[in-house]
Design a protein around this motif. Sequence first.
Motif, PDB file in Angstrom:
ATOM      1  N   SER A  34     -24.221 124.031  57.878  1.00  0.00           N
ATOM      2  CA  SER A  34     -23.934 123.884  59.301  1.00  0.00           C
ATOM      3  C   SER A  34     -23.614 122.440  59.633  1.00  0.00           C
ATOM      4  O   SER A  34     -24.175 121.525  59.039  1.00  0.00           O
ATOM      5  N   PRO A  35     -22.720 122.205  60.597  1.00  0.00           N
ATOM      6  CA  PRO A  35     -22.468 120.828  61.042  1.00  0.00           C
ATOM      7  C   PRO A  35     -23.636 120.241  61.823  1.00  0.00           C
ATOM      8  O   PRO A  35     -23.691 119.032  62.040  1.00  0.00           O
ATOM      9  N   ILE A  36     -24.590 121.101  62.243  1.00  0.00           N
ATOM     10  CA  ILE A  36     -25.753 120.654  63.000  1.00  0.00           C
ATOM     11  C   ILE A  36     -26.913 120.418  62.032  1.00  0.00           C
ATOM     12  O   ILE A  36     -27.374 121.328  61.353  1.00  0.00           O
ATOM     13  N   ALA A  37     -27.392 119.193  61.971  1.00  0.00           N
ATOM     14  CA  ALA A  37     -28.487 118.842  61.074  1.00  0.00           C
ATOM     15  C   ALA A  37     -29.823 119.291  61.655  1.00  0.00           C
ATOM     16  O   ALA A  37     -29.965 119.417  62.880  1.00  0.00           O
ATOM     17  N   PRO A  38     -30.825 119.516  60.808  1.00  0.00           N
ATOM     18  CA  PRO A  38     -32.170 119.764  61.323  1.00  0.00           C
ATOM     19  C   PRO A  38     -32.639 118.579  62.171  1.00  0.00           C
ATOM     20  O   PRO A  38     -32.232 117.446  61.929  1.00  0.00           O
ATOM     21  N   PRO A  39     -33.490 118.826  63.159  1.00  0.00           N
ATOM     22  CA  PRO A  39     -33.968 117.719  63.991  1.00  0.00           C
ATOM     23  C   PRO A  39     -34.807 116.737  63.191  1.00  0.00           C
ATOM     24  O   PRO A  39     -35.571 117.130  62.314  1.00  0.00           O
ATOM     25  N   ALA A  40     -34.640 115.467  63.494  1.00  0.00           N
ATOM     26  CA  ALA A  40     -35.462 114.419  62.885  1.00  0.00           C
ATOM     27  C   ALA A  40     -36.492 113.992  63.917  1.00  0.00           C
ATOM     28  O   ALA A  40     -36.134 113.632  65.044  1.00  0.00           O
ATOM     29  N   VAL A  41     -37.763 114.059  63.548  1.00  0.00           N
ATOM     30  CA  VAL A  41     -38.849 113.727  64.470  1.00  0.00           C
ATOM     31  C   VAL A  41     -39.550 112.475  63.975  1.00  0.00           C
ATOM     32  O   VAL A  41     -40.096 112.440  62.880  1.00  0.00           O
ATOM     33  N   ALA A  42     -39.501 111.422  64.785  1.00  0.00           N
ATOM     34  CA  ALA A  42     -40.085 110.150  64.391  1.00  0.00           C
ATOM     35  C   ALA A  42     -41.610 110.211  64.425  1.00  0.00           C
ATOM     36  O   ALA A  42     -42.205 110.978  65.209  1.00  0.00           O
ATOM     37  N   ASP A  43     -42.245 109.413  63.582  1.00  0.00           N
ATOM     38  CA  ASP A  43     -43.699 109.280  63.627  1.00  0.00           C
ATOM     39  C   ASP A  43     -44.115 108.831  65.032  1.00  0.00           C
ATOM     40  O   ASP A  43     -43.515 107.931  65.607  1.00  0.00           O
ATOM     41  N   GLY A  44     -45.130 109.457  65.576  1.00  0.00           N
ATOM     42  CA  GLY A  44     -45.619 109.080  66.893  1.00  0.00           C
ATOM     43  C   GLY A  44     -44.902 109.759  68.041  1.00  0.00           C
ATOM     44  O   GLY A  44     -45.220 109.489  69.207  1.00  0.00           O
ATOM     45  N   ALA A  45     -43.945 110.640  67.754  1.00  0.00           N
ATOM     46  CA  ALA A  45     -43.258 111.356  68.829  1.00  0.00           C
ATOM     47  C   ALA A  45     -44.253 112.219  69.599  1.00  0.00           C
ATOM     48  O   ALA A  45     -45.206 112.755  69.027  1.00  0.00           O
TER      49      ALA A  45
END
Length: 236
Positions: A34-45
Amino acid sequence: MGGIFVRSLTTRAVAVTTGLLIMGSSATAFASDSPIAPPAVADGAAVEPGTVTDTPAAGADVLEGVDSGAALEEDQAIPGETDGPDLGDEDRGPRRPDCPSGPFVHITRNLKNTTSVKYSTFAKNDTGSTKDFKFTSKRSGTTTVGGSITLSADFKVRWVGKLKAELQGSAQKSWTSELGVEIGGKVKAHKTVYGDYGIRKERVYGYNAFRNTNCSVSNKHFLEVWAPYREGWTLK
């Protein structure tokens, strides 16, 4: 990179998984092709673990994302990304009398990928319990192949071909992000979750050069090069 294309020259393993929390997402939206990447969740979000989804809740109680109005980052860090090892210099091989000559490009280091942010939003939870939130990409933008020095049209084609062949099969000369891509989850009590939607950039360090008929190399110019390859959300 989880669902993201594996980036390696056999020497580099994917590091993004340590910074990704891919939870509750459908296999269709975030499939590897898919052209849509999995979400990236930053530490501390400010997101409750296990709640991130591409099919957010609906209803009057859902916190809709508000346009942040903040300056958009051209090279936002992707959680978990690290620089790769030194890949060596092609200008160290033996000389031959019959070497194919002409312009070429060579990657000496695979750099941390970044995101060119095209839309930024947030949701604030003023209550004492978790609340559902929903973000939707409402602005689009375009990212193109480029370098830290000016690239001719010929070298742009060469760099994209090099990246596609050796690192990132979905690298493109130009990429325009989509509108209406949703993400949601639960934001923690008395917290604000921030969301940035943008285009992922494959980044490398290397050089443009000319190979002579005896295999010697001339006109070597070192530079950083990037090319778009996917798009997606980063939650902070």
